[in-house]
Design a protein around this motif. Sequence first.
Motif, PDB file in Angstrom:
ATOM      1  N   UNK A  51      57.614   6.406  17.411  1.00 34.82           N
ATOM      2  CA  UNK A  51      56.461   6.663  17.543  1.00 34.82           C
ATOM      3  C   UNK A  51      55.888   6.131  15.849  1.00 34.82           C
ATOM      4  N   UNK A  52      57.056   7.096  14.802  1.00 35.94           N
ATOM      5  CA  UNK A  52      56.680   6.648  13.554  1.00 35.94           C
ATOM      6  C   UNK A  52      56.235   5.320  13.062  1.00 35.94           C
ATOM      7  N   UNK A  53      57.119   4.314  13.284  1.00 35.45           N
ATOM      8  CA  UNK A  53      57.859   3.008  13.637  1.00 35.45           C
ATOM      9  C   UNK A  53      56.211   2.222  13.986  1.00 35.45           C
ATOM     10  N   UNK A  54      56.478   2.368  15.289  1.00 37.12           N
ATOM     11  CA  UNK A  54      55.202   2.060  16.129  1.00 37.12           C
ATOM     12  C   UNK A  54      53.823   1.932  15.651  1.00 37.12           C
ATOM     13  N   UNK A  55      53.536   2.898  15.377  1.00 37.18           N
ATOM     14  CA  UNK A  55      51.688   3.799  14.748  1.00 37.18           C
ATOM     15  C   UNK A  55      52.052   3.361  12.941  1.00 37.18           C
ATOM     16  N   UNK A  56      52.704   2.850  12.409  1.00 34.36           N
ATOM     17  CA  UNK A  56      53.026   2.285  11.212  1.00 34.36           C
ATOM     18  C   UNK A  56      52.793   3.390   9.945  1.00 34.36           C
ATOM     19  N   UNK A  57      53.791   4.093  10.304  1.00 37.42           N
ATOM     20  CA  UNK A  57      54.429   4.805   9.427  1.00 37.42           C
ATOM     21  C   UNK A  57      55.005   4.540   7.639  1.00 37.42           C
ATOM     22  N   UNK A  58      55.820   3.898   8.821  1.00 37.26           N
ATOM     23  CA  UNK A  58      56.543   2.452   8.207  1.00 37.26           C
ATOM     24  C   UNK A  58      56.789   2.251   6.947  1.00 37.26           C
ATOM     25  N   UNK A  59      55.763   0.962   7.994  1.00 37.49           N
ATOM     26  CA  UNK A  59      55.330  -0.096   7.413  1.00 37.49           C
ATOM     27  C   UNK A  59      54.110   0.421   6.361  1.00 37.49           C
ATOM     28  N   UNK A  60      53.677   1.540   6.201  1.00 36.05           N
ATOM     29  CA  UNK A  60      52.616   2.009   5.158  1.00 36.05           C
ATOM     30  C   UNK A  60      53.370   1.920   4.376  1.00 36.05           C
TER      31      UNK A  60
END
Length: 551
Positions: free
Chosen positions: A514-523
Amino acid sequence: MTGSRLARLGRSAAALLPSAADYRDLGRTWRGDVVAGVTVGIVALPLALAFGVSSGAGAEAGLVTAIVAGVVAAVFGGSNVQVSGPTGAMVVVLAPIVASHGAGVLALVSVVAGLVVVAGGVLRLGRAVSYIPWPVIEGFTLGIAVIIFLQQVPAAVGAAAGDSTNAAVAAVQSLAAVEWPAVAWSLGIVVVVAAIMLVAPRLHPKLPGSIIAIIVVSVVAALVQAPVSTIGELPVGLPAPALPVGDWATVTGLAGAALTVAALAAIESLLSARVAASISDTGPYDADRELVGQGLASVAAGLFGGMPATGAIARTAVNVRSGGRTRLAAVVHALLLLVIVLVGGSVVAVIPLAALAGVLMVTATRMISVATVRTVLGSTRSDAVVFVVTAVITVSFDLIYAVLIGIAVAAFFALRALSRSSGVHREELPSPAEPGDERIALFRLEGALFFGAAERMLERVGDIRGIEVVIIRMSQLQLLDATGAQVITELITALERRGVTVLVKGIRSDHLGVATRVGVVSSLRHQNHLFDDLGLAVAHARSHVARAAAQ
């Protein structure tokens, strides 16, 4: 569709149907089952009559439902010891329907509601009842008991019921229409019935107090020709099965009532089956098969002119305590009632309606456990509020709304407690301290970061000033939903926009998706700002501050 998928579907469908395994213990239990069935039948007779009369459908409808639904639910249901038939909770729902549309619609409502319950079983919705909190169940039970008691007031005082569909208002209206001396006879019968029902178990636990009470008052009332209303003549035998009469407009007009009945039938039956499994040694129950069985029971009862049926907790408990261990006991109970209909209809006809009112008043009183009420009210403030709200709405408005609102209130308190258990804590950096550590902030997230707690975390971390690097530790998070992940993403983006470098340490494997899909990592500014080790994250932060100071 592949062969393996067809095989799985076949096994799934077979699990919802009767099998020889249902009766594997019959060889050693049949004597106890017969005794239990007769005992339950004696207990069920006055209740079936009373619930039929109280619903407005008549005593015959109550008996038909107990007989037909009792057999069908026993054969097709998911519990080995469940006893089904008309119940007080169902009467609470049916009485307003009869008052508004007439008794003729009950068969149609029963069939439609039964089909809905069957669909719930086929769709595997049986375990949904496990999500109903205990305070909701107890508040619902208390509210039903109060309504059942209030519904008997008109018969207890020998007056016509009021025009209102609310039991409390109708009871007050009936009291205003009391006529003397008829009220003395009716009240006297109620008092005698209640006294016998309360005293009989103290003389001997197996004495059927309700039957004894009804026999006594019926004989006395007939001998002295008391001016009280009686059940009246019942047809000999069961009516012929027939499809309910009604066009599509009638069906759609009754859709809301049928859905309410279906929801109540499912909830009460599953609760009763769960109680039965907890007090018997006959193994667990199949919740989905139970829905199928109860739905078919209501359909069958409707075809014979009866009313919707549910599992009956009190009769099921009597069955277990009397030695019932297989489905034979519930079948025997229904067959005994059938014999009574065939040979004893003229005897049943002279039973005073006030006697049935007395039986239900005592039954309603026994539904209320003072110890349980005291336990719920003394547990926690939130549970007490849920209990009271559910009970008040049940009595004042609607049973299904009461359950839904009770669940909503319980969910609110649960989410609030979960939110309060979550935390955002600023920690000291690992020793030894180094120059520039005051420019680094280390935050530990713990508990649950979901929509109810995410905003608080955003406010706490977002307010920092004079910081160049923020390290967010996520390894202690137990729950992370999409809202929580989105708030972390917004926080990282906002901090990076202010020139603050964000490092994330310890995203759990079950949260990484969920962290990857929502954008935590990419942010994050760089992919290497995601760490599994706190020491490496702190070292990176210190090197970042040192480089900034050297520039």
